[in-house]
Motif scaffolding. Structure first.
Motif, PDB file in Angstrom:
ATOM      1  N   LEU A 197       0.827  -1.207   0.000  1.00 50.29           N
ATOM      2  CA  LEU A 197       0.000   0.000   0.000  1.00 50.29           C
ATOM      3  C   LEU A 197       0.858   1.253   0.000  1.00 50.29           C
ATOM      4  N   ASP A 198       2.006   1.190   0.679  1.00 46.87           N
ATOM      5  CA  ASP A 198       3.014   2.242   0.619  1.00 46.87           C
ATOM      6  C   ASP A 198       4.349   1.602   0.972  1.00 46.87           C
ATOM      7  N   SER A 239      -4.188  -0.367  -4.749  1.00 50.44           N
ATOM      8  CA  SER A 239      -3.289   0.778  -4.739  1.00 50.44           C
ATOM      9  C   SER A 239      -3.423   1.429  -3.369  1.00 50.44           C
ATOM     10  N   GLU A 240      -2.871   2.606  -3.194  1.00 48.34           N
ATOM     11  CA  GLU A 240      -2.971   3.289  -1.907  1.00 48.34           C
ATOM     12  C   GLU A 240      -4.413   3.615  -1.548  1.00 48.34           C
ATOM     13  N   THR A 241      -5.269   3.804  -2.551  1.00 50.96           N
ATOM     14  CA  THR A 241      -6.642   4.243  -2.285  1.00 50.96           C
ATOM     15  C   THR A 241      -7.710   3.263  -2.754  1.00 50.96           C
ATOM     16  N   ARG A 258      -8.246   2.319   2.276  1.00 51.17           N
ATOM     17  CA  ARG A 258      -8.123   2.939   3.596  1.00 51.17           C
ATOM     18  C   ARG A 258      -9.236   2.477   4.534  1.00 51.17           C
TER      19      ARG A 258
END
Length: 288
Positions: A197-198, A239-241, A258
């Motif tokens: 995710l990061d 992805s991150e979002t 998230r």
């Protein structure tokens, strides 16, 4: 946001034929290439090169390939000297490679093979002195389960590899050390995939559809329950979002990375398929 679904096999009806050809017609350009052996895993090295693992009858290959010019430019090239994949470096594996990950800004790649009990193999791509891809070393999983590991790259030369919730290993490839693991985590479910995710956090998808979130700055991951149908198998990409999950029954669920517990939308795949082989249950998320 775009999703690409990969399936093992299916029986096409006339309606399915219409769907297939209608999908092809949506592409502005569609290029098709044929490699000598079936591809079992691949990863990008940079925008012009990929590393590909293939399955042969008697031995298995791992090759660094340069992409054809048509795939590396936005221009419409009618004719080009470089019209096919070209082998740059290559090597052989004693077992079929099912996962591969290139370490950015290096000539190192990490793989996990069938029958290697989930250990991580570290290879060095060829150089000006040699065109041979060589196996450098192996990092042993601290709690091997006999299954092929998924691999996710984090910051710099750090990767996470493992096949179950309680055997993930957070490792530094350059120093060839395992920094921490999840062997004390009270969830031993099978993971279909893990994604970053990061640079510190990874998300893993259990075959049951549950999700694992591990911030490597913390010792223990967290388990995220979902409303996924546990009678089928699940995989995902994220992805991150954004996050998308695919079931072996053909259902697709969209989530916010998230807030992964909540499903924002569900789509039913009209083709549908059933497969107990996680190797062929894949989905790819492209954001943009």
């Amino acid at each position: 946001m775009m999703c690409t679904v990969a399936k093992k096999e299916m029986t096409l009806s006339s309606d399915d034929d219409d769907w297939f050809y209608d999908s092809i017609s949506k592409y502005k350009h569609l290029y098709m290439y044929d490699l000598q052996y079936p591809v079992t895993a691949l990863d990008w090295i940079n925008t012009n090169y990929v590393c590909v693992a293939t399955r042969g009858r008697s031995r298995h290959e791992i090759t660094e390939l340069s992409l054809p010019d048509k795939l590396c430019t936005s221009e419409d090239l009618a004719l080009s000297n470089n019209r096919d994949f070209q082998v740059v470096t290559g090597g052989f594996s004693s077992a079929q490679i099912n996962a591969i990950k290139h370490i950015p800004d290096t000539r190192l790649i990490c793989t996990s093979s069938v029958n290697n009990h989930g250990h991580l193999e570290i290879w060095k791509l060829g150089s000006q002195e040699t065109d041979l891809i060589k196996l450098e070393t192996r990092l042993n999983n601290r709690k091997p389960k006999g299954a092929c590991s998924s691999i996710s790259e984090l910051k710099k030369s750090h990767v996470i590899f493992g096949s179950h919730g309680d055997n993930l290993c957070y490792s530094d490839v350059m120093s060839q050390t395992i920094l921490q693991d999840t062997t004390d985590f009270n969830c031993e479910g099978r993971l279909s995939c893990i994604r970053n995710l990061d640079e510190h956090i990874v998300c893993g998808c259990f075959t049951s559809g549950q999700l694992l979130i591990w911030d490597t700055r913390e010792k223990t991951p967290s388990l995220q329950e979902t409303e996924c149908d546990k009678s089928v198998q699940w995989t995902m990409d994220c992805s991150e979002t954004d996050m998308v999950q695919l079931s072996s029954g053909g259902d697709i669920q969209f989530r916010d990375s998230r807030k992964p517990k909540t499903c924002n939308m569900t789509l039913s795949n009209s083709i549908g398929f059933t497969s107990k082989d996680l190797e062929y249950l894949k989905i790819c998320l492209k954001v943009g």
